[in-house]
Design an enzyme around this catalytic site. Sequence first.
Site, PDB file in Angstrom:
ATOM      1  CB  CYS A 185       6.276  -4.225   0.631  1.00  0.00           C
ATOM      2  SG  CYS A 185       7.905  -4.405   1.375  1.00  0.00           S
TER       3      CYS A 185
ATOM      4  CG  HIS B  37       4.391   1.273 -11.511  1.00  0.00           C
ATOM      5  ND1 HIS B  37       5.489   2.100 -11.443  1.00  0.00           N
ATOM      6  CD2 HIS B  37       4.890   0.009 -11.616  1.00  0.00           C
ATOM      7  CE1 HIS B  37       6.595   1.378 -11.504  1.00  0.00           C
ATOM      8  NE2 HIS B  37       6.263   0.113 -11.609  1.00  0.00           N
TER       9      HIS B  37
ATOM     10  CG  HIS C 221     -12.681  -4.840   9.405  1.00  0.00           C
ATOM     11  ND1 HIS C 221     -12.667  -4.827  10.782  1.00  0.00           N
ATOM     12  CD2 HIS C 221     -13.864  -5.417   9.036  1.00  0.00           C
ATOM     13  CE1 HIS C 221     -13.782  -5.379  11.233  1.00  0.00           C
ATOM     14  NE2 HIS C 221     -14.518  -5.741  10.203  1.00  0.00           N
TER      15      HIS C 221
ATOM     16  CG  HIS D 192       3.166  -2.893   3.798  1.00  0.00           C
ATOM     17  ND1 HIS D 192       3.574  -4.180   4.111  1.00  0.00           N
ATOM     18  CD2 HIS D 192       4.294  -2.176   3.543  1.00  0.00           C
ATOM     19  CE1 HIS D 192       4.897  -4.235   4.037  1.00  0.00           C
ATOM     20  NE2 HIS D 192       5.356  -3.035   3.690  1.00  0.00           N
TER      21      HIS D 192
ATOM     22  CG  HIS E 111       4.520  -5.842  19.240  1.00  0.00           C
ATOM     23  ND1 HIS E 111       4.315  -7.040  19.904  1.00  0.00           N
ATOM     24  CD2 HIS E 111       5.247  -5.065  20.086  1.00  0.00           C
ATOM     25  CE1 HIS E 111       4.892  -6.982  21.095  1.00  0.00           C
ATOM     26  NE2 HIS E 111       5.451  -5.803  21.239  1.00  0.00           N
TER      27      HIS E 111
ATOM     28  CG  ASN F  28       8.121  -4.980   6.289  1.00  0.00           C
ATOM     29  OD1 ASN F  28       7.369  -5.694   5.636  1.00  0.00           O
ATOM     30  ND2 ASN F  28       8.665  -3.878   5.795  1.00  0.00           N
TER      31      ASN F  28
END
Length: 481
Positions: A213, A292, A376, A380, A409, A413
């Site tokens: 993702c 990573h 802002h 994710h 909502h 995802n």
Amino acid sequence: MKNLKMVFFKILFISLMAGLAMKGSKINVEDLQKFSLHHTQNNLQTISLLLFLVVIVWILYMLTRPKPVYLVDFSCYLPPSHLKVSIQTLMGHARRAREAGMCWKNKESDHLVDFQEKILERSGLGQETYIPEGLQCFPLQQGMGASRKETEEVIFGALDNLFRNTGVKPDDIGILVVNSSTFNPTPSLASMIVNKYKLRDNIKSLNLGGMGCSAGVIAVDVAKGLLQVHRNTYAIVVSTENITQNLYLGKNKSMLVTNCLFRVGGAAVLLSNRSRDRNRAKYELVHTVRIHTGSDDRSFECATQEEDEDGIIGVTLTKNLPMVAARTLKINIATLGPLVLPLKEKLAFFITFVKKKYFKPELRNYTPDFKLAFEHFCIHAGGRALIDELEKNLKLSPLHVEASRMTLHRFGNTSSSSIWYELAYTEAKGRMKEGDRIWQIALGSGFKCNSSVWVALRDVKPSANSPWEDCMDRYPVEIDI
């Protein structure tokens, strides 16, 4: 006005000091002019050489300095209304599939359906998320044809809207980076786009797979690097995930969680390194930070696509996932902080670090106030728990995480594209002002945590056909869990 006053006082001060110096040394202006003329005539070659060196250094700087990367526009795919499903409808499909013998074939497996229903009720997903067509028919269609159809509709839908909104021709694109974690057919998705839009023969195209993702930020970072090498061109980044092929029909509960959260979605982003695009661009890319932690076995194994005990493929989420995510996020924040935080926060962090290391080991780590660095936050939309945890740890307000909660909502995802739906939400709310700073942060398998930082170049209005334009009057909504 303030700057003009400062310049005026500086000129006045320098003039005064020069006058005092001349008076103290009994040198008048005429003597100074004669000295300057004599010195210039005798050192004309030296002055010419110095000017030549200055010009050479300036040219080298202009040629080697990093080129700004502008985000001209982006487009998020809005699926057709007939793909909308409520939680009740979705669970009805699951029970019907079980009764038809397509999954969970014995009556003892009723608890697996109930398990997914409980997750959905607490997930933060609403009643209008999107499921692909192949998973709404009986028997289910999960083959290559149905999977490719879903991905084509998402990618082409986002790209068609992007080209229409920007007026950029496909032939102008010099770089293409596509990311899709688990669906990577041959020819690649990048080749599929090249063929559909007849992109030019020398296009630099890459197809990123298996990166989870957080791959949307990775794709932006890769495009940024290519834009430093290939001048005066456009780059397109496409982020998506396939749902059709990845529905898990086995009995392993840790693999069933992904069925409940992932939904149809995708985004296409147009980047440019052309200076003339600054005037029409929405944002400028400031930083990308990639972390990573895959060298650690727990990180590597916490989200893995594999076969269950019955040979059915799914994605296993281990109990180490929350711990791994927190550790990787901490490293990302520690790397990003010095780049974006004001000096006061950097000093507070350093002082706490020294105290903890040498004097008070029990002292809690200092959490910098990232609200001083960003207006802002696009976190994710991986799930309600992830958003809750980041809101708590970063000491954010409900307004700061509103875009993430509402995206989860409304769309669920959508994997690597979720951060773009969140940015589109902020634009649709009219909150994006010139100079505002945006932090996009995403986590994914591997395990990775990646950040991108943007600054708004103007007051940004939503683009045509925004995914939020048909429902903005209803959001934000109260989420009752």
